[in-house]
Write an enzyme that holds these catalytic residues in place. Sequence first.
Site, PDB file in Angstrom:
ATOM      1  N   LYS A 199       0.848  -1.191   0.000  1.00 25.02           N
ATOM      2  CA  LYS A 199       0.000   0.000   0.000  1.00 25.02           C
ATOM      3  C   LYS A 199       0.886   1.245   0.000  1.00 25.02           C
ATOM      4  O   LYS A 199       2.022   1.200   0.457  1.00 25.02           O
ATOM      5  CB  LYS A 199      -0.860   0.022   1.269  1.00 25.02           C
ATOM      6  CG  LYS A 199      -2.014  -0.950   1.267  1.00 25.02           C
ATOM      7  CD  LYS A 199      -2.866  -0.784   2.514  1.00 25.02           C
ATOM      8  CE  LYS A 199      -4.003  -1.794   2.544  1.00 25.02           C
ATOM      9  NZ  LYS A 199      -5.011  -1.609   1.488  1.00 25.02           N
ATOM     10  N   ARG A 242     -10.278 -11.475   2.053  1.00 19.18           N
ATOM     11  CA  ARG A 242     -11.080 -12.589   1.540  1.00 19.18           C
ATOM     12  C   ARG A 242     -10.310 -13.904   1.628  1.00 19.18           C
ATOM     13  O   ARG A 242     -10.906 -14.972   1.755  1.00 19.18           O
ATOM     14  CB  ARG A 242     -11.522 -12.268   0.095  1.00 19.18           C
ATOM     15  CG  ARG A 242     -10.384 -12.009  -0.839  1.00 19.18           C
ATOM     16  CD  ARG A 242     -10.816 -11.255  -2.103  1.00 19.18           C
ATOM     17  NE  ARG A 242     -10.872  -9.799  -1.889  1.00 19.18           N
ATOM     18  CZ  ARG A 242     -11.214  -8.935  -2.833  1.00 19.18           C
ATOM     19  NH1 ARG A 242     -11.564  -9.349  -4.043  1.00 19.18           N
ATOM     20  NH2 ARG A 242     -11.238  -7.644  -2.575  1.00 19.18           N
TER      21      ARG A 242
HETATM   22  N1  BES Z   1      -8.172  -3.701   4.374  1.00 20.47           N
HETATM   23  C1  BES Z   1      -8.326  -3.326   3.019  1.00 20.47           C
HETATM   24  C2  BES Z   1      -9.640  -2.570   2.771  1.00 20.47           C
HETATM   25  C3  BES Z   1      -9.652  -1.159   3.259  1.00 20.47           C
HETATM   26  C4  BES Z   1      -9.133  -0.148   2.496  1.00 20.47           C
HETATM   27  C5  BES Z   1     -10.226  -0.850   4.447  1.00 20.47           C
HETATM   28  C6  BES Z   1      -9.159   1.159   2.940  1.00 20.47           C
HETATM   29  C7  BES Z   1     -10.263   0.442   4.889  1.00 20.47           C
HETATM   30  C8  BES Z   1      -9.734   1.461   4.136  1.00 20.47           C
HETATM   31  C9  BES Z   1      -8.329  -4.563   2.137  1.00 20.47           C
HETATM   32  O1  BES Z   1      -7.533  -5.597   2.569  1.00 20.47           O
HETATM   33  C10 BES Z   1      -7.795  -4.124   0.827  1.00 20.47           C
HETATM   34  O2  BES Z   1      -6.655  -3.768   0.762  1.00 20.47           O
HETATM   35  N2  BES Z   1      -8.635  -4.151  -0.191  1.00 20.47           N
HETATM   36  C11 BES Z   1      -8.255  -3.721  -1.477  1.00 20.47           C
HETATM   37  C12 BES Z   1      -8.817  -4.707  -2.467  1.00 20.47           C
HETATM   38  C13 BES Z   1      -8.276  -4.530  -3.857  1.00 20.47           C
HETATM   39  C14 BES Z   1      -6.813  -4.902  -3.894  1.00 20.47           C
HETATM   40  C15 BES Z   1      -9.049  -5.420  -4.790  1.00 20.47           C
HETATM   41  C16 BES Z   1      -8.821  -2.320  -1.709  1.00 20.47           C
HETATM   42  O3  BES Z   1      -9.946  -2.056  -1.272  1.00 20.47           O
HETATM   43  O4  BES Z   1      -8.120  -1.507  -2.270  1.00 20.47           O
HETATM   44 MN    MN Z   2      -5.519  -5.362   1.925  1.00 17.39          MN
END
Ligand code: BES
Ligand code: MN
Length: 496
Positions: free
Chosen positions: A277, A351
């Site tokens: 990230k 997931r």
């Molecule tokens: N934990 C994150 C989701 C999230 C993002 C929660 C921002 C709170 C704030 C999750 O694990 C994630 O990174 N999801 C990705 C999925 C994508 C790679 C398909 C996302 O939402 O960017």
């Molecule tokens: Mn994630």
Amino acid sequence: MQYFVTSNSPVADNTDCVVVAVFEQGELSPSAAILNEKSNNHIQKIIDRGDIAGKAGQTLLLHDVDGITSPRILLVGCGKKDKTSENDFNSAITAIAKALNDSGASNACSFLAEISLSSRTKSWLVRQTVITTESALYKYTQTKSDIKPQDKPLTRLSFFAADDSEEIELAAQTGKAIATGMNLARELSNLPGNVCTPTYLAEQASQLGKDFDSVTTTILDEAEMEELGMGSLLSVSRGSRQPAKLITMNYQGAGDERPVVLVGKGLTFDAGGISLKPSQGMDEMKYDMCGSASVFGTISAIAELKLPINVVGVVPSSENMPDGDANKPGDIVTSMAGKTIEILNTDAEGRLILCDALTYSERFNPEVVIDIATLTGAIIVALGSQATGLMANDQDLADSLIEAGNDSHDRTWQLPLWDDYQQQLDSNFADIANIGGKEAGSVTAACFLSRFTENFTWAHLDIAGTAWKSGKAKGATGRPVPLLVQFLLNHIADKK
Ligand code: BES
Ligand code: MN
Ligand code: ZN
């Protein structure tokens, strides 16, 4: 804080402060009118002078009013008379909690539950008062060293009740249990990732097992998960020095009835893994265990209330870190269900741990399974921080959750889980891919989970937008504990 029921009138109440509502256009609540009459029109005079306009959340503290026993009266604005909304009420309660805490009054009596608020009952107003008061007074201190104790904190709040005292008492108790559960969820969520690890969460679950005879906790370590074939969950923790845990908290309140299973995402820190990230705001990914925190909070609340229901909390807990041994884009892992998964983005890890936990849930012969997860950033884009995203493979269950959300004012909004979206998860090399492309990110995440929930009635709550706030007021909210407890309360009532 402790809550009591009293039958004293506002005039004769002998607490440090009586709290009454006033409305816009100088209108008085019944109790404000009684105080006004007894004080020779004092209250109305102050309002007419323009000292308080009655806007929701406005407060005015009066001292030593003639004819009134209590040394203080706190006037609180509740918006337009007969048009007070839930949000107005919450603003009023929050303002009261802060004003009382700063006032020198250590106990008070609230007459706010008499106001009319759409179709809400007096019990609802009392319960909500307790929840909102406790929320307003919650303060995170665990990792601070310069904490000064409050001079004269508010410690007792009472509610006026006539012949309905039993009902009001129960409402206050219910509110207190929900608020305690929310504060537990907030505290776990606010703790940093270097303190709140999967092992720490496992210890907290064991503690719940010790605190309540009705709760039995079991912890599976990585070797035991390996035995079960949880290749998807374990692939996420491989990149972390912290061992993953699979936590089960079994609350027994109803003999051998089939349980409601709550599965909470317990990612104690989500760096994204190799699909790292951006660093901006990455600290907030300590909140990626808010789903699990809500399961802890809910189990604590229902155990406190001794609800006649069986609930199993299942928490898959791991970190998601970049490492030489971490998942790589293109890797293929085998889930406990036997399905192979192509990991196209290591940041779609929620997931990956949830699918194995959902498969594991089958062994409890669940009546329904609800997972709670900070699963997608896309849900924040779609619904903001107001509503929790809801998707389900059963409309009755979805409807029950929507209703529980409205009842508790901890609301959800349903998104479709149509077959049409499923093909976005097609993979050339495995049974399923772990991401579904740019469109409908929250729906395809739920579609992924739906492949592992075919054998039971299931709903998914995406709480990425509702479980915590960012910005200046950064911190966990304790949602959706009120929603989940309400769902269980309604579930019990429906069975009767
Ligand atoms: N934990 C994150 C989701 C999230 C993002 C929660 C921002 C709170 C704030 C999750 O694990 C994630 O990174 N999801 C990705 C999925 C994508 C790679 C398909 C996302 O939402 O960017
Ligand atoms: Mn994630
Ligand atoms: Zn995550």
